[in-house]
Design a protein around this motif. Structure first.
Motif, PDB file in Angstrom:
ATOM      1  N   MET A 192      -3.401  77.314  48.946  1.00  0.00           N
ATOM      2  CA  MET A 192      -3.811  76.049  48.338  1.00  0.00           C
ATOM      3  C   MET A 192      -4.053  76.207  46.835  1.00  0.00           C
ATOM      4  O   MET A 192      -3.706  75.324  46.045  1.00  0.00           O
ATOM      5  CB  MET A 192      -5.048  75.494  49.039  1.00  0.00           C
ATOM      6  CG  MET A 192      -4.682  74.862  50.371  1.00  0.00           C
ATOM      7  SD  MET A 192      -5.882  73.698  50.955  1.00  0.00           S
ATOM      8  CE  MET A 192      -7.179  74.771  51.360  1.00  0.00           C
ATOM      9  N   PHE A 193      -4.641  77.348  46.453  1.00  0.00           N
ATOM     10  CA  PHE A 193      -4.911  77.570  45.028  1.00  0.00           C
ATOM     11  C   PHE A 193      -3.594  77.643  44.248  1.00  0.00           C
ATOM     12  O   PHE A 193      -3.418  76.965  43.226  1.00  0.00           O
ATOM     13  CB  PHE A 193      -5.727  78.856  44.845  1.00  0.00           C
ATOM     14  CG  PHE A 193      -6.022  79.168  43.414  1.00  0.00           C
ATOM     15  CD1 PHE A 193      -6.963  78.415  42.714  1.00  0.00           C
ATOM     16  CD2 PHE A 193      -5.352  80.178  42.748  1.00  0.00           C
ATOM     17  CE1 PHE A 193      -7.221  78.678  41.373  1.00  0.00           C
ATOM     18  CE2 PHE A 193      -5.606  80.452  41.413  1.00  0.00           C
ATOM     19  CZ  PHE A 193      -6.549  79.698  40.724  1.00  0.00           C
ATOM     20  N   VAL A 194      -2.646  78.477  44.756  1.00  0.00           N
ATOM     21  CA  VAL A 194      -1.353  78.613  44.070  1.00  0.00           C
ATOM     22  C   VAL A 194      -0.627  77.264  44.043  1.00  0.00           C
ATOM     23  O   VAL A 194      -0.035  76.872  43.029  1.00  0.00           O
ATOM     24  CB  VAL A 194      -0.490  79.697  44.774  1.00  0.00           C
ATOM     25  CG1 VAL A 194       0.933  79.702  44.232  1.00  0.00           C
ATOM     26  CG2 VAL A 194      -1.099  81.065  44.584  1.00  0.00           C
ATOM     27  N   GLY A 195      -0.704  76.526  45.171  1.00  0.00           N
ATOM     28  CA  GLY A 195      -0.066  75.213  45.245  1.00  0.00           C
ATOM     29  C   GLY A 195      -0.634  74.264  44.205  1.00  0.00           C
ATOM     30  O   GLY A 195       0.112  73.626  43.450  1.00  0.00           O
ATOM     31  N   SER A 236      10.252  70.329  39.538  1.00  0.00           N
ATOM     32  CA  SER A 236      10.463  71.048  40.812  1.00  0.00           C
ATOM     33  C   SER A 236       9.286  71.969  41.112  1.00  0.00           C
ATOM     34  O   SER A 236       8.833  72.064  42.258  1.00  0.00           O
ATOM     35  CB  SER A 236      11.718  71.912  40.737  1.00  0.00           C
ATOM     36  OG  SER A 236      12.825  71.164  41.093  1.00  0.00           O
ATOM     37  N   ILE A 237       8.813  72.674  40.067  1.00  0.00           N
ATOM     38  CA  ILE A 237       7.678  73.591  40.261  1.00  0.00           C
ATOM     39  C   ILE A 237       6.484  72.792  40.788  1.00  0.00           C
ATOM     40  O   ILE A 237       5.797  73.197  41.733  1.00  0.00           O
ATOM     41  CB  ILE A 237       7.316  74.285  38.927  1.00  0.00           C
ATOM     42  CG1 ILE A 237       8.455  75.200  38.484  1.00  0.00           C
ATOM     43  CG2 ILE A 237       6.016  75.081  39.056  1.00  0.00           C
ATOM     44  CD1 ILE A 237       8.326  75.721  37.067  1.00  0.00           C
ATOM     45  N   SER A 238       6.270  71.617  40.199  1.00  0.00           N
ATOM     46  CA  SER A 238       5.144  70.779  40.594  1.00  0.00           C
ATOM     47  C   SER A 238       5.291  70.297  42.041  1.00  0.00           C
ATOM     48  O   SER A 238       4.342  70.347  42.834  1.00  0.00           O
ATOM     49  CB  SER A 238       5.063  69.593  39.623  1.00  0.00           C
ATOM     50  OG  SER A 238       4.026  68.742  39.966  1.00  0.00           O
ATOM     51  N   GLN A 239       6.509  69.862  42.393  1.00  0.00           N
ATOM     52  CA  GLN A 239       6.715  69.321  43.748  1.00  0.00           C
ATOM     53  C   GLN A 239       6.645  70.421  44.820  1.00  0.00           C
ATOM     54  O   GLN A 239       6.146  70.189  45.918  1.00  0.00           O
ATOM     55  CB  GLN A 239       8.063  68.591  43.844  1.00  0.00           C
ATOM     56  CG  GLN A 239       8.185  67.403  42.908  1.00  0.00           C
ATOM     57  CD  GLN A 239       7.033  66.417  43.045  1.00  0.00           C
ATOM     58  OE1 GLN A 239       6.674  66.031  44.148  1.00  0.00           O
ATOM     59  NE2 GLN A 239       6.432  66.031  41.932  1.00  0.00           N
ATOM     60  N   VAL A 240       7.151  71.610  44.479  1.00  0.00           N
ATOM     61  CA  VAL A 240       7.032  72.722  45.435  1.00  0.00           C
ATOM     62  C   VAL A 240       5.548  73.053  45.620  1.00  0.00           C
ATOM     63  O   VAL A 240       5.116  73.420  46.724  1.00  0.00           O
ATOM     64  CB  VAL A 240       7.856  73.946  44.952  1.00  0.00           C
ATOM     65  CG1 VAL A 240       7.540  75.187  45.770  1.00  0.00           C
ATOM     66  CG2 VAL A 240       9.341  73.649  45.065  1.00  0.00           C
ATOM     67  N   GLY A 241       4.782  72.882  44.550  1.00  0.00           N
ATOM     68  CA  GLY A 241       3.334  73.073  44.646  1.00  0.00           C
ATOM     69  C   GLY A 241       2.716  72.170  45.705  1.00  0.00           C
ATOM     70  O   GLY A 241       1.843  72.604  46.479  1.00  0.00           O
ATOM     71  N   TYR A 242       3.176  70.918  45.775  1.00  0.00           N
ATOM     72  CA  TYR A 242       2.683  69.997  46.813  1.00  0.00           C
ATOM     73  C   TYR A 242       2.953  70.559  48.218  1.00  0.00           C
ATOM     74  O   TYR A 242       2.107  70.483  49.110  1.00  0.00           O
ATOM     75  CB  TYR A 242       3.395  68.642  46.709  1.00  0.00           C
ATOM     76  CG  TYR A 242       2.757  67.682  45.744  1.00  0.00           C
ATOM     77  CD1 TYR A 242       1.664  66.935  46.115  1.00  0.00           C
ATOM     78  CD2 TYR A 242       3.268  67.517  44.459  1.00  0.00           C
ATOM     79  CE1 TYR A 242       1.072  66.042  45.224  1.00  0.00           C
ATOM     80  CE2 TYR A 242       2.692  66.636  43.562  1.00  0.00           C
ATOM     81  CZ  TYR A 242       1.593  65.902  43.947  1.00  0.00           C
ATOM     82  OH  TYR A 242       1.012  65.024  43.073  1.00  0.00           O
ATOM     83  N   ILE A 243       4.180  71.087  48.386  1.00  0.00           N
ATOM     84  CA  ILE A 243       4.556  71.617  49.711  1.00  0.00           C
ATOM     85  C   ILE A 243       3.613  72.762  50.092  1.00  0.00           C
ATOM     86  O   ILE A 243       3.107  72.835  51.217  1.00  0.00           O
ATOM     87  CB  ILE A 243       6.032  72.100  49.699  1.00  0.00           C
ATOM     88  CG1 ILE A 243       6.958  70.940  49.339  1.00  0.00           C
ATOM     89  CG2 ILE A 243       6.412  72.687  51.050  1.00  0.00           C
ATOM     90  CD1 ILE A 243       8.393  71.355  49.037  1.00  0.00           C
ATOM     91  N   ILE A 244       3.354  73.644  49.125  1.00  0.00           N
ATOM     92  CA  ILE A 244       2.506  74.815  49.411  1.00  0.00           C
ATOM     93  C   ILE A 244       1.052  74.369  49.628  1.00  0.00           C
ATOM     94  O   ILE A 244       0.331  74.937  50.446  1.00  0.00           O
ATOM     95  CB  ILE A 244       2.609  75.844  48.253  1.00  0.00           C
ATOM     96  CG1 ILE A 244       4.063  76.269  48.069  1.00  0.00           C
ATOM     97  CG2 ILE A 244       1.736  77.073  48.514  1.00  0.00           C
ATOM     98  CD1 ILE A 244       4.744  76.822  49.292  1.00  0.00           C
TER      99      ILE A 244
END
Lengths: 467, 142
Positions: free
Chosen positions: A270-273, A298-306
């Motif tokens: 969650m922190f990395v996301g 993309s980096i931001s949206q992958v963060g949502y997934i994580i």
């Protein structure tokens, strides 16, 4: 018969390259088009004979232990759709026939690598197929052979090599700890071994490797250079599925099936996301290059997934996988928009653009669909997946992370509106009077992806029953 | 530390040869053969081929690079020393029950019968490499 998704493309490469070069441009197109559409059909129709029956010949030739669950099916669907649109955009964006045939060969290798990554249930085989996808990606990025392309490919190669070393070291440790490499053996072994120092090192190394492959903060250095320097079709493939499969999917698969969630793993994810969500969004705000802005997005949206994965409730994991699918679709759409603009203008510098929607209505309208979906505006598909992630975070009592997800959505809207204003809206800049909508391949790709985004958003409540 | 790349490659190959002797002494003859043929042999050939494409730096640039390299990596001995001291203090011991050692399996059996999928993967990596060479190094006919 699911291993056929790996074996048929494998033999297709060999057969495809036996044809004379003049014919190869057509055979490779037909072959890849057929394989990607057939894969999409097989996932959507889910025929019993394909997914639940074995073929003796295949079993005797390959000891292919595989498993297919709902998450794997979602990924196979993403791969089918994105490979098809990449193929169409390659036809439009790579004028040289020889280079185009070579690109399709690599696309086929990448397709095999990604399909196998999704299907296998052995951590070493997983590593092997992640590497196959990565090797074909390095070459695709460097294809233009100019300084930027080589720099992007080199950065990806070096960081990916570091990820490889980490994952291989982790696999070695897990083999030592558990005595096996299959998911079940490793999972059972880790349960017995507990969460001692060496188990934590093994899990930590694998996670770091996957964070690099996913382009998550602080391991995201390679991603903007690679995405922006790659030829347009390669950017579509990379942003659409390559990082999703070789990084995010593997992370989801291992977290669920092998490592098992505990507080420290959840907290780390969650922190990395959350850091990725914010860093990607703030960095995207400051970009003037169209493709670099999309890369940071993309980096931001992958963060949502994580972030969703780290929450680890069934609803959150559902939201994460759904956002993964949505992101594959709308990010491919936005990169094809960028490709259309690049093809007509020869640049991706947003400061030099303006008013393009008047001349390129399909690109203009579909980019609006892509941006609204990315920002999570109802009723588009991206709204539902973000809504589910935020809802799951709130239900699990993770209020701070839920607020971060909401606020970052506003940032997403801000940088995409800025992009729209600079590129597609406003007054048409001088010298752009003769610009036309790009080729049929790009128009079809944009239309297909926009329809999926709108359709999935509108019909989502009927596709997924709420109880 | 040598400044000549070919000497570095020869040094690397020699280290690989020593490692393969160690692996042989640890009763893994097949792994030793792989180490010797791939790491000491094949990889050295690839490095030397790549070096043959490079150009010699001018003395001024060479001097500049040398200075920059020392600046860049000056912290490494300190890091190594710190890691060594930490390992000496904490002395990490494996705190897990190691799984029973399986009966000795023939590496050939493992490669050819138990890991078909990985063999397929190896063929694909080679294929990708071939496509890479064709795309990146072959010049189109004029």
């Amino acid at each position: 018969m699911a291993p056929l998704l790996v074996i048929v493309p494998f033999f297709s490469i060999i057969i495809m390259n036996l044809f004379p070069r003049k014919l190869m441009q057509y055979t490779s197109f037909i072959c890849l088009g057929f394989l990607s559409l057939a894969q999409t059909y097989l996932v959507l129709a889910r025929p019993e004979w394909f997914w639940h029956k074995n073929v003796d010949l295949v079993d005797s030739m390959f000891s292919f232990r595989y498993s297919v669950d709902e998450i794997a099916l979602v990924l196979l669907l993403c791969i089918g759709v994105v490979v098809f649109v990449t193929l169409l955009s390659a036809r439009a964006m790579i004028p040289d026939v020889r280079q185009r045939v070579n690109f399709k060969n690599l696309l086929l290798v990448s397709l095999i690598g990604m399909n196998a990554t999704v299907l296998v249930k052995d951590i070493f085989s997983l590593y092997v197929f992640i590497e196959i996808t990565a090797v074909s990606s390095y070459i695709m990025i460097a294809m233009n052979k100019d300084e930027r392309a080589l720099e992007g490919a080199f950065k990806y190669l070096i960081l990916s090599a570091i990820a490889t070393v980490m994952m291989l070291a982790s696999i070695s440790l897990m083999l030592l700890l558990t005595g096996g490499t299959t998911f079940t053996a490793v999972s059972a072994g880790l349960d017995v071994a507990g969460r001692g120092l060496f188990v934590r090192i093994a899990i930590g190394l694998f996670l770091c490797g996957l964070f690099i492959k996913s382009g998550l903060v602080p391991f995201h250095g390679w991603l903007p250079d690679a995405y922006s320097a790659a030829p347009a079709p390669a950017s579509v493939l990379l942003a659409g599925v390559v990082t999703k499969v070789s990084g995010v999917y593997v992370l989801i698969r291992l977290a669920i099936s092998v490592f098992a969630f505990d507080n420290s793993l959840q907290g780390l994810l969650m922190f990395v996301g959350a850091v990725s969500v914010l860093t990607g969004a703030f960095a995207a705000l400051t970009q003037s290059d169209f493709k670099r802005m999309l890369a940071y997005s993309s980096i931001s949206q992958v963060g949502y997934i994580i972030l969703g994965l780290g929450c680890a409730t069934p609803l959150a994991i559902f939201g994460a996988v759904f956002h993964l699918f949505n992101h594959a679709i709308f990010k491919s759409l936005l990169f094809i928009n960028a490709a259309s603009v690049e093809k007509e203008l020869g640049t991706t510098d947003m400061e030099k653009m303006g008013g393009l929607a008047q001349k390129m209505p399909v690109a203009g309208v579909s980019s609006v669909v892509g941006l609204l979906s990315t920002a999570g505006i109802p009723p588009l598909a991206g709204f539902w997946s973000k809504f589910i992630i935020i809802l799951a975070l709130w239900s699990a009592g993770r209020f701070v992370y839920a607020w971060i997800a909401v606020l970052a959505s506003l940032l997403t809207l801000a940088y995409f509106l800025s992009m729209q204003r600079k590129v597609f809206f406003g007054k048409l800049k001088a010298g752009f009077e003769n610009i036309r909508e790009s080729s049929a391949g790009l128009i079809i790709s944009q239309a297909v992806l926009a329809i999926i985004t709108v359709g999935l958003g509108l019909f989502f409540p009927f596709i997924v029953p709420w109880r | 530390m040598t400044t000549r790349l070919v000497r570095s490659v020869v040094g690397l190959a020699m280290v690989s040869a020593v490692v393969s002797i160690l692996i042989f002494r640890l009763n893994s003859p097949l792994a030793a053969v792989f180490e010797l043929s791939v790491c000491a042999g094949l990889i050295s050939v690839i490095f030397v081929t790549t070096i043959s494409f490079t150009q010699r730096l001018t003395p001024e640039k060479l001097e500049l690079r040398r200075k920059q390299r020392f600046d860049k990596y000056s912290y490494l001995p300190v890091v190594l020393l710190a890691v060594g001291i930490l390992l000496m203090i904490f002395k990490p011991n494996p705190d897990f029950p190691l799984p029973p050692v399986p009966k000795e399996q023939d590496a050939r059996n493992i490669i050819w019968h138990l890991r078909h999928v990985d063999l397929l993967g190896q063929i694909l990596v080679i294929l990708a490499g071939v496509f890479g060479v064709v795309i990146l190094f072959k010049e189109p006919r004029k």
